[in-house]
Scaffold this motif. Structure first.
Motif, PDB file in Angstrom:
ATOM      1  N   UNK A  24       4.623  -4.192   1.391  1.00 24.32           N
ATOM      2  CA  UNK A  24       3.991  -4.779   2.581  1.00 24.32           C
ATOM      3  C   UNK A  24       2.475  -4.700   2.467  1.00 24.32           C
ATOM      4  N   UNK A  25       1.982  -3.551   2.053  1.00 26.55           N
ATOM      5  CA  UNK A  25       0.540  -3.386   1.902  1.00 26.55           C
ATOM      6  C   UNK A  25      -0.001  -4.349   0.854  1.00 26.55           C
ATOM      7  N   UNK A  26       0.680  -4.439  -0.277  1.00 24.79           N
ATOM      8  CA  UNK A  26       0.251  -5.353  -1.342  1.00 24.79           C
ATOM      9  C   UNK A  26       0.297  -6.797  -0.867  1.00 24.79           C
ATOM     10  N   UNK A  27       1.286  -7.122  -0.037  1.00 20.09           N
ATOM     11  CA  UNK A  27       1.422  -8.478   0.465  1.00 20.09           C
ATOM     12  C   UNK A  27       0.273  -8.920   1.352  1.00 20.09           C
ATOM     13  N   UNK A  28      -0.438  -7.955   1.914  1.00 20.79           N
ATOM     14  CA  UNK A  28      -1.583  -8.288   2.763  1.00 20.79           C
ATOM     15  C   UNK A  28      -2.870  -8.417   1.951  1.00 20.79           C
ATOM     16  N   UNK A  29      -2.754  -8.133   0.651  1.00 20.61           N
ATOM     17  CA  UNK A  29      -3.884  -8.217  -0.281  1.00 20.61           C
ATOM     18  C   UNK A  29      -5.022  -7.276   0.092  1.00 20.61           C
ATOM     19  N   UNK A  30      -4.671  -6.171   0.701  1.00 22.75           N
ATOM     20  CA  UNK A  30      -5.700  -5.177   1.023  1.00 22.75           C
ATOM     21  C   UNK A  30      -5.857  -4.233  -0.158  1.00 22.75           C
ATOM     22  N   UNK A  31      -6.999  -3.600  -0.227  1.00 25.32           N
ATOM     23  CA  UNK A  31      -7.297  -2.689  -1.336  1.00 25.32           C
ATOM     24  C   UNK A  31      -7.423  -1.264  -0.808  1.00 25.32           C
ATOM     25  N   UNK A  32      -7.327  -0.337  -1.737  1.00 25.51           N
ATOM     26  CA  UNK A  32      -7.519   1.063  -1.399  1.00 25.51           C
ATOM     27  C   UNK A  32      -6.203   1.791  -1.217  1.00 25.51           C
ATOM     28  N   UNK A  33      -6.318   3.075  -1.006  1.00 24.66           N
ATOM     29  CA  UNK A  33      -5.152   3.925  -0.803  1.00 24.66           C
ATOM     30  C   UNK A  33      -4.939   4.119   0.692  1.00 24.66           C
ATOM     31  N   UNK A  34      -3.703   4.009   1.119  1.00 26.39           N
ATOM     32  CA  UNK A  34      -3.359   4.232   2.518  1.00 26.39           C
ATOM     33  C   UNK A  34      -2.096   5.073   2.560  1.00 26.39           C
ATOM     34  N   UNK A  35      -1.919   5.789   3.629  1.00 27.26           N
ATOM     35  CA  UNK A  35      -0.679   6.543   3.800  1.00 27.26           C
ATOM     36  C   UNK A  35      -0.113   6.261   5.181  1.00 27.26           C
ATOM     37  N   UNK A  36       1.171   6.556   5.325  1.00 29.39           N
ATOM     38  CA  UNK A  36       1.847   6.415   6.604  1.00 29.39           C
ATOM     39  C   UNK A  36       3.044   7.348   6.585  1.00 29.39           C
ATOM     40  N   UNK A  37       3.586   7.607   7.741  1.00 28.15           N
ATOM     41  CA  UNK A  37       4.788   8.424   7.870  1.00 28.15           C
ATOM     42  C   UNK A  37       5.933   7.557   8.351  1.00 28.15           C
ATOM     43  N   UNK A  38       7.121   7.794   7.780  1.00 25.11           N
ATOM     44  CA  UNK A  38       8.336   7.136   8.232  1.00 25.11           C
ATOM     45  C   UNK A  38       9.292   8.224   8.677  1.00 25.11           C
ATOM     46  N   UNK A  39       9.632   8.224   9.958  1.00 25.81           N
ATOM     47  CA  UNK A  39      10.586   9.192  10.506  1.00 25.81           C
ATOM     48  C   UNK A  39      11.914   8.486  10.729  1.00 25.81           C
ATOM     49  N   UNK A  40      12.983   9.168  10.385  1.00 27.01           N
ATOM     50  CA  UNK A  40      14.321   8.612  10.514  1.00 27.01           C
ATOM     51  C   UNK A  40      15.052   9.396  11.587  1.00 27.01           C
ATOM     52  N   UNK A  41      15.313   8.737  12.698  1.00 32.37           N
ATOM     53  CA  UNK A  41      15.917   9.396  13.849  1.00 32.37           C
ATOM     54  C   UNK A  41      17.216   8.682  14.209  1.00 32.37           C
ATOM     55  N   UNK A  42      17.836   9.127  15.275  1.00 32.46           N
ATOM     56  CA  UNK A  42      19.032   8.460  15.779  1.00 32.46           C
ATOM     57  C   UNK A  42      18.658   7.638  17.005  1.00 32.46           C
TER      58      UNK A  42
END
Length: 144
Positions: A24-42
């Motif tokens: 997704x990040x690459x698809x936006x053609x943005x540069x640099x390092x980014x991080x995010x959190x993915x939480x898996x809940x019910x």
């Protein structure tokens, strides 16, 4: 991870999430390092968050919480039962639907929003389609 049942239901969820977010990040053609959190809940946990934060007293498939920071995009939370039910109803594999939702949530964290107007929705869906095609996943918006 909040809901251990995700591990049983989708053992490679972490790998899929990482791949989807990067795509997704690459698809936006943005540069640099980014991080995010993915939480898996019910569904129960996501319902509480959705009621609190969006005033919608029901579970939803994915919620995104942008950080407003440059290097840390924010957090997203996925609801296991809703994701599985939608995959079944839409005749998709759970892994493909999960991947789509992580792409979708990542785009929200990057500032895309399908609820701000038809043009924004079309732009976001087109980007999702391109990203998912690169991942070998069929167009999630085609009628089945």
């Amino acid at each position: 991870m909040l809901d251990e049942a995700w591990l049983k239901a989708l053992p490679d969820a972490e790998k899929l999430a990482r791949r989807a977010a990067r795509a997704a990040f690459a698809g936006t053609r943005r540069r640099g390092m980014r991080s995010l959190n993915v939480a898996l809940d019910d569904d129960k946990g996501v319902r509480v968050l959705n009621a609190r934060d969006r005033k919608k007293d029901k579970p939803t498939n994915v919620l995104s919480y942008p950080s407003g920071e440059r290097d840390f995009l924010g957090d997203m939370v996925l609801a296991r039962q809703t994701v599985w039910r939608e995959a079944r109803e839409q005749k998709k594999s759970p892994a493909d639907h999960f991947t789509h939702l992580v792409v979708h949530g990542t785009l929200h964290l990057l500032g895309y929003d399908h609820e701000t107007g038809e043009d924004d929705a079309e732009r976001m869906e087109a980007l999702e389609r391109r990203v998912l095609a690169r991942l070998g996943i069929a167009d999630p918006y085609l009628e089945r």
